[in-house]
Motif scaffolding. Sequence first.
Motif, PDB file in Angstrom:
ATOM      1  N   VAL A  65       0.836  -1.157  -0.325  1.00  0.00           N
ATOM      2  CA  VAL A  65       0.057   0.295  -0.272  1.00  0.00           C
ATOM      3  C   VAL A  65       0.983   1.074  -0.459  1.00  0.00           C
ATOM      4  O   VAL A  65       1.797   1.093   0.396  1.00  0.00           O
ATOM      5  CB  VAL A  65      -1.128  -0.196   0.710  1.00  0.00           C
ATOM      6  N   GLN A  66       0.091   2.224  -1.156  1.00  0.00           N
ATOM      7  CA  GLN A  66       0.889   3.761  -0.533  1.00  0.00           C
ATOM      8  C   GLN A  66       0.297   4.360   1.343  1.00  0.00           C
ATOM      9  O   GLN A  66      -0.601   4.562   1.321  1.00  0.00           O
ATOM     10  CB  GLN A  66       0.034   4.457  -1.666  1.00  0.00           C
ATOM     11  N   VAL A  67       1.527   4.786   1.469  1.00  0.00           N
ATOM     12  CA  VAL A  67       0.994   5.201   2.779  1.00  0.00           C
ATOM     13  C   VAL A  67       2.120   6.887   3.076  1.00  0.00           C
ATOM     14  O   VAL A  67       2.818   6.761   2.627  1.00  0.00           O
ATOM     15  CB  VAL A  67       1.477   4.106   3.722  1.00  0.00           C
ATOM     16  N   THR A  68       0.574   7.844   3.094  1.00  0.00           N
ATOM     17  CA  THR A  68       1.938   9.206   3.309  1.00  0.00           C
ATOM     18  C   THR A  68       1.334   9.352   5.100  1.00  0.00           C
ATOM     19  O   THR A  68       0.456   9.500   5.551  1.00  0.00           O
ATOM     20  CB  THR A  68       0.569  10.202   2.277  1.00  0.00           C
ATOM     21  N   LYS A  69       2.404   9.818   4.908  1.00  0.00           N
ATOM     22  CA  LYS A  69       2.894  10.515   5.950  1.00  0.00           C
ATOM     23  C   LYS A  69       3.630  11.398   6.656  1.00  0.00           C
ATOM     24  O   LYS A  69       4.760  11.728   5.597  1.00  0.00           O
ATOM     25  CB  LYS A  69       3.274   9.185   7.636  1.00  0.00           C
ATOM     26  N   TRP A  70       3.026  12.373   7.403  1.00  0.00           N
ATOM     27  CA  TRP A  70       4.388  13.458   8.155  1.00  0.00           C
ATOM     28  C   TRP A  70       5.308  12.444   8.719  1.00  0.00           C
ATOM     29  O   TRP A  70       5.334  11.607   9.853  1.00  0.00           O
ATOM     30  CB  TRP A  70       3.467  14.088   9.199  1.00  0.00           C
ATOM     31  N   GLU A  71       7.159  12.580   8.263  1.00  0.00           N
ATOM     32  CA  GLU A  71       7.897  13.059   8.582  1.00  0.00           C
ATOM     33  C   GLU A  71       8.593  13.460   9.431  1.00  0.00           C
ATOM     34  O   GLU A  71       8.729  14.153   8.775  1.00  0.00           O
ATOM     35  CB  GLU A  71       8.752  12.219   8.073  1.00  0.00           C
ATOM     36  N   ILE A  72       9.534  13.454  10.509  1.00  0.00           N
ATOM     37  CA  ILE A  72       9.933  14.468  11.315  1.00  0.00           C
ATOM     38  C   ILE A  72      11.944  14.075  11.082  1.00  0.00           C
ATOM     39  O   ILE A  72      11.925  12.801  11.730  1.00  0.00           O
ATOM     40  CB  ILE A  72       9.701  14.479  12.541  1.00  0.00           C
ATOM     41  N   GLU A  73      12.676  14.728  10.644  1.00  0.00           N
ATOM     42  CA  GLU A  73      14.263  14.226  10.510  1.00  0.00           C
ATOM     43  C   GLU A  73      14.806  15.519  11.519  1.00  0.00           C
ATOM     44  O   GLU A  73      14.830  16.258  11.254  1.00  0.00           O
ATOM     45  CB  GLU A  73      14.584  14.120   9.342  1.00  0.00           C
ATOM     46  N   LEU A  74      15.943  14.537  12.200  1.00  0.00           N
ATOM     47  CA  LEU A  74      16.762  15.376  13.546  1.00  0.00           C
ATOM     48  C   LEU A  74      17.239  15.924  12.705  1.00  0.00           C
ATOM     49  O   LEU A  74      18.444  14.358  13.263  1.00  0.00           O
ATOM     50  CB  LEU A  74      15.948  14.995  14.779  1.00  0.00           C
ATOM     51  N   THR A  75      18.529  17.285  13.162  1.00  0.00           N
ATOM     52  CA  THR A  75      19.960  17.025  12.853  1.00  0.00           C
ATOM     53  C   THR A  75      20.264  16.672  14.481  1.00  0.00           C
ATOM     54  O   THR A  75      20.384  17.984  15.015  1.00  0.00           O
ATOM     55  CB  THR A  75      20.204  18.419  11.965  1.00  0.00           C
ATOM     56  N   LYS A  76      20.943  15.559  14.655  1.00  0.00           N
ATOM     57  CA  LYS A  76      20.837  15.397  15.894  1.00  0.00           C
ATOM     58  C   LYS A  76      21.899  15.646  16.544  1.00  0.00           C
ATOM     59  O   LYS A  76      22.811  16.648  18.023  1.00  0.00           O
ATOM     60  CB  LYS A  76      21.348  13.481  16.095  1.00  0.00           C
ATOM     61  N   LYS A  77      23.571  15.680  15.382  1.00  0.00           N
ATOM     62  CA  LYS A  77      25.287  17.001  16.285  1.00  0.00           C
ATOM     63  C   LYS A  77      24.572  17.925  16.628  1.00  0.00           C
ATOM     64  O   LYS A  77      25.362  18.805  17.543  1.00  0.00           O
ATOM     65  CB  LYS A  77      26.071  16.633  15.467  1.00  0.00           C
TER      66      LYS A  77
END
Lengths: 661, 661
Positions: free
Chosen positions: B420-432
């Motif tokens: 299935v195609q799933v559309t989601k909000w995703e968060i990415e952190l600049t951990k450094k």
Amino acid sequence: MSVEEISQARSTVPFSRETLESVLKRRFFFAPSFELYGGVSGLYDYGPPGCAFQANIVDAWRKHFILEEDMLEVDCTMLTPHEVLKTSGHVDKFSDWMCRDLKTGEIFRADHLVEEVLESRLKGNQEARGLVKDANANAQDDADKKKRKKKVKEIKAVKLDDEVVKEFEEVLAKIDGYSGQELGELMVKYSIGNPVSGEALEAPKAFNLMFETAIGPSGQIKGYLRPETAQGQFLNFNKLLEFNNHKAPFASASIGKSFRNEISPRSGLLRVREFLMAEIEHFVDPLKKTHPRFEEVKDVKLKFLPREVQQSGSTIPVESTIGDAVATKMVDNETLGYFIARIYMFLTTIGVDPTKLRFRQHMANEMAHYAADCWDAELKTSYGWIECVGCADRSAYDLTVHANRTKEKLVVRQKLEEPVQVTKWEIELTKKLFGPKFRKDAPKVESFLLSLTQEELESKAKDLKDAGKIVFSIDGIDGQIELDSKFLSIEQITRTEHVREFVPNVIEPSFGIGRIIYSIFEHSFWSRPEDTARSVLSFPPSVAPTKVLLVPLSNHADLTATTQEVSKVFRKEKIPFKVDDSGVSIGKRYARNDELGTPFGVTIDFDSAKDGTVTLRERDSTKQVRGSVEDVVKAIREITYNGVSWEEGTKSLEPFASQTD
Amino acid sequence: MSVEEISQARSTVPFSRETLESVLKRRFFFAPSFELYGGVSGLYDYGPPGCAFQANIVDAWRKHFILEEDMLEVDCTMLTPHEVLKTSGHVDKFSDWMCRDLKTGEIFRADHLVEEVLESRLKGNQEARGLVKDANANAQDDADKKKRKKKVKEIKAVKLDDEVVKEFEEVLAKIDGYSGQELGELMVKYSIGNPVSGEALEAPKAFNLMFETAIGPSGQIKGYLRPETAQGQFLNFNKLLEFNNHKAPFASASIGKSFRNEISPRSGLLRVREFLMAEIEHFVDPLKKTHPRFEEVKDVKLKFLPREVQQSGSTIPVESTIGDAVATKMVDNETLGYFIARIYMFLTTIGVDPTKLRFRQHMANEMAHYAADCWDAELKTSYGWIECVGCADRSAYDLTVHANRTKEKLVVRQKLEEPVQVTKWEIELTKKLFGPKFRKDAPKVESFLLSLTQEELESKAKDLKDAGKIVFSIDGIDGQIELDSKFLSIEQITRTEHVREFVPNVIEPSFGIGRIIYSIFEHSFWSRPEDTARSVLSFPPSVAPTKVLLVPLSNHADLTATTQEVSKVFRKEKIPFKVDDSGVSIGKRYARNDELGTPFGVTIDFDSAKDGTVTLRERDSTKQVRGSVEDVVKAIREITYNGVSWEEGTKSLEPFASQTD
């Protein structure tokens, strides 16, 4: 494979505890509790196969002891008020000695620490003398390695004087008997500190091993989690005796969890903080410790390690029948001997290897002061010889202390066939004078006088006659107390008694179910020499967690229907089984199953769908036979529940050549 | 006597709790624990018949649920570290409200006190209005008497205004839902104090009902005795799922003791501090709560007390099949319905009277906020309707809180038939950048951001776009936190997923074994109308503590030998039996035995010694039949273990005229 071939195969691949543990965890026999939260040492959960195995062991125990001997089973609470365990001695004595490293906060159990440090020094000495090559690499067994991994990290090759070696060996032989102070002195004398830093430790302090809690909303009642199931049985003695129509001897029994707040539990299932016990209290006439069924067991041959052999420094057991052991007084009495034999029969039935089982007598300094004799059933594991069952003659101790404390009689009354004349010293108190003289202390003084022994009464009677008064002191009352004959009289009186009254002695077989289970895991575990990655747990069918694996050869619809029919038969016959219809090869499914200790595999193939026959596979030999579902079920039933051998049970079935194993 | 006659006889003599309790204690079904030491309220020991009855109930439970449904049984520790029960909510919410009388030190459970005082005032009002003659004498049932004996000593005939009556009734209907503060306000408003002195009490304080203890030598680990067995099952979820070859739905189950430090336990076995539970956790897909075996139970007819009926103030149950109940959405889903029906089948099989069993739905304010639906199986006893089994749909609550706390996934992964195609909000952190900016708080901030929901992510994405930054605050970190797009990005991303991942919902049937046992005692107890001193406990044979009493007619040596032979047959057949060779009359021996609930008596007389026939007596009807030992044993086996009726089971045996009953 024949029985001999299996037995040879089983000894071909060396035992590895690491492999066993990995199988047990992978197959969820057990796992550390609260692992998601990092775990709590000394606490373990049983997963489905471990739980079923435990239930089967408990069931076997109940049948072997409770049903077979008509024992009275009770289920008492674990929460126990302080007063009960104060009386039993646990509040004062159920403790280990711990010492703390004040710098790191680490806590060590003093006796274990002294033992391990001295053992490692002895090994270092052997290396220094060239008797072993590398004491670190050459450690006798896994147990040593494991221990050192924790405390003594490295053995140093240092030569010791002959006298020092002798001293160390003597200390080690007596290690279970030292007081906290003595352990502290040994640590100073031999400079035993934190094995890592060498830092000195605090002197040993007693640490009570009971878990404490408060019962009720304002913590009014101080309580503990029981350290054993025995106390509940003692406290119900009068009710049990009445239930038994006032007849003795009789036995009560209890199966349940007990608790022990170990200082630093290691050794996996062998040293845990919460554990299942099964205990028997057999109440017997102190003057008649014979047993009516001793005859049935007298020829059972056992390995004994009596006190004298241990004192001589030897660990070579004495082989003897239990009949001879009792006749020669090595074992104190018939009832104790009867239970020792019954313990042996139980353990070997449920999968303990008889060559790894011995009965070790307690040394005088190990035994409680009141015990008449005590033998431990010890099982050999990779951790050494482990105490798994204790079998003690506790004399009249427990009932006596509770009776004294509560002022309730805990006795058996037996009508005498002939009345007897009994002459006894008897004391009579003029109670109305005690109140005015002693006020609130009056009950204490009265109870002191009423509990005097015959010898004490005789001597006091003499005082009263000679000096016109008796003089004594009582703990908790200041000064000496003097009483003359206005207060009391002591006389020797002869009466005719028709009833004999006695406090029964207690023979207590006490089983640590978790330790037995772990030992059976080790005794049952082996790897197939042709493929050492394939491990087997050879549980006896009667206690195996699951009895049968149903294996349809493929996922074809025909086979699915047949599998459901066969499942129905097993369900109706109440034989615990599992279906493995996963896609993997038959060989893989059997291999997986051998790890779970399932004794039988039943394969359903396309012929099954046609003619109703199935193949029956035996786990250890991988032998296969074929027959109708009914005949196969009958064979499984006979072998599993009626103790019939594979050969006997399957003689009406056809041999079957297998390509699957 | 026919079945109808027995049933009529059973309702002839009014039930008396005092008589039942005296039988149960005299026959040592159970007794207060530590009675020698004065006892501890809320703690009871089971004696031999109680213990055997309990073991048979547990065995029946294991077969009915675990074996029949192939559940995964686990045995987890009772000792539980603080952190686990903090997460589950027990540390904060598992409490009752108590108030103390500062003068006498007495402690009352606030809700019980308010309930009893208002109830007694309502009764006093009825007397004052002449609606009842004497509210004290006329108390509805034993339960009322018992309660008043403890708290409200005397009902005073005082008339109340109509509005007050209405107010009291409304308060009583909602009594289970009040907070501590509300209870305190009610006590002030209605002047509720110590019922004896009238003295005001301290305001209600929360009292946590868990027993606390410390694990380890220096009390490092704060712990509790578990209040339920469920947490151990949740924590082992991943291991159980793996054991089940990653297939869901599946159920785990556990049987074991749990603990609850009741404020002031009364009501005998119904409210105790240590009790045996049997709990099932059925893990199911939240989108698919159907049950494959629902069809098998859909026609089971039950009595329901749904929420709406209770809200209307009625207690008249709705009769319906479980099929209809689920179809009309009265019961939330099939799986919940399936278990409700299976609970009914279990309870009625082990001796619960179906006319005294109803399923009551929890009111909204009784239910935990996360629960989707909850029904209690309530059994009617002389104490009123008692909750004996809970059956709740706990949604994904438990697995979610433990997963959030431990950062371990507790999910089922299912391969999708179609990706299935799933559309989601995703968060990415600049951990450094997080370490330098937040130092020790960095993990807290990261974990906060990573646990944002889809809705929150969407709104934060908008903030980031519109304002160039997001602003938020976190408990335990001072001030507001601002982050711009250097630190993180939030985007809507569409991916193709081949696997569906979900947190299963939990359906939890939870059995209080002790409460069920006590209810069966009441439901099974009656007295023979012809001699009311002769009581009977009509347990179903399958769960009766002992199945057979062997009664030799006299102590003659011939009979002793025959008795031993017959005993051997019963022992071989593994049918639990007892021999009563006491000298008293046969009638007395049977009467004694009826009190123990033993369903069958086998009499051995002089004919038995000659021709091998014995008499078989049925407990309830006192009917007797005669036949060979083998035929009698067969009849007993069929009736006891295969559910065959007496008529059917004994049809090949001869009727026998008895003079002994």
